[in-house]
Design a protein around this motif. Structure first.
Motif: not given
Ligand code: FES
Ligand code: FES
Lengths: 176, 176
Positions: A91-93, A102-104, A113-115
């Motif tokens: 979802e977030c990508i 990018v990550c939403a 920064p999400c691992a």
């Molecule tokens: S990459 Fe989007 S929350 Fe981890």
DNA sequence: AGTTTTCCTACCCGGTGGGTAGGATATCCC
DNA sequence: GGGATATCCTACCCACCGGGTAGGAAAACT
């Protein structure tokens, strides 16, 4: 299963069209029969392809669909994207207008920064790259000349490929 | 979206565990709170991970979960497969016991080799390869030393990793 | 005119992703 | 032993969507 049958069927339709004379439109009915797929459903899919400019239609008797470009000029990334929407493993990508991944959820409070971002961006990058490196022509034996190792030479028969801001973009996927 | 939140959440749990001392189990409750995910749901996911031997559990007070191997020895392909099941871009593509990609519909009457098979096997291969080349250690900054180019030396912790062979398509997937 | 085909909108239905509930069992600490 | 704290297991729930149908309007051919 990761892609739905939209992609599966849609790609098959495109491959079917690629085998035919580009100037003689093929009716969806004949494709549906040949491939053993429900006509009414294919109609939906082919509309997506048409709106993205991958196929052209001619209505009425002896009408049908034909590719709007030579097979070598249609990357599979375009086809899949037209059918499935944006390609993202989770979802977030998402890919922004520039093609950067990018990550939403970036920029949330206390969101270091999400691992897992590195993982998913790499997966996404590899899917998109693979899809972008193949063209419709690679799928059909007749047109397949040097397809085993997809060359980067993209200038097909004189027709320039619309830059399409898709393939070729994620040179370096993420650098965090 | 191609992977479900099972993979997303599950990977996050694994990453969380990788940051901790392997000998001090972490309770799911604390992970759920830290990551902002529903505990009851995570319980399901972590069971899958446990049945595949990726995490170990200690029940009772001061119990919890811990990695069953050092992070460098856990490939993301294993993790994702434990959570999502076999990785296949579309229905008919599966990997047999040998790791070879086969189409479930091969060998049907009048089923000439499907034109789209080449596409989907390549996509599958690139996904599996990307996933196999990364380990849990690559996700957490502390352990990340030479992670950009994942070394092929896979014998960590003494436990041999199932050799997970992709299709015979060598490519430089990512060079960042 | 009549046929063939695309085109569009609306509707349907089963599966499953995502999540809850409740309890049984195991282990630690006092 | 007796709580307290956890994992473990089975059952259930629900909204959403993939996959598909139905019906008709507008083109274009013969
Ligand atoms: S990459 Fe989007 S929350 Fe981890
Ligand atoms: S039917 Fe299996 S690859 Fe085409």
């Amino acid at each position: 299963m990761m892609f739905s049958t939209k992609a599966e069927y849609g790609v098959r339709v495109m491959a079917h069209l690629a085998k035919r004379d580009p100037d003689a439109p093929v009716s969806l009915g004949s494709i549906a029969e040949a491939e053993g797929l429900p006509l009414a459903y294919l109609e939906h899919l082919v509309q997506r392809l048409r709106r993205e400019g991958l196929v052209e239609s001619r209505r009425g008797a002896r009408g049908g669909y034909s590719l709007s470009r030579p097979p070598e000029a249609i990357s599979m990334a375009e086809v899949v994207r037209a059918l499935e929407g944006d390609i993202a493993p989770i979802e977030c990508i998402t890919a922004d207008a520039d093609g950067q991944l990018v990550c939403a959820r970036d920029g949330e409070p206390g969101h270091e920064p999400c691992a897992t971002k590195l993982l998913w961006t790499r997966v996404q990058g590899s899917i998109v790259r693979t899809l972008s490196e193949m063209t419709l022509a690679d799928l059909i034996p007749e047109h397949r000349q040097g397809s085993a190792e997809p060359t980067r030479s993209r200038e097909a028969g004189g027709r320039t490929i619309p830059t399409e801001r898709g393939p070729g973009r994620p040179a370096e996927v993420t650098k965090t």
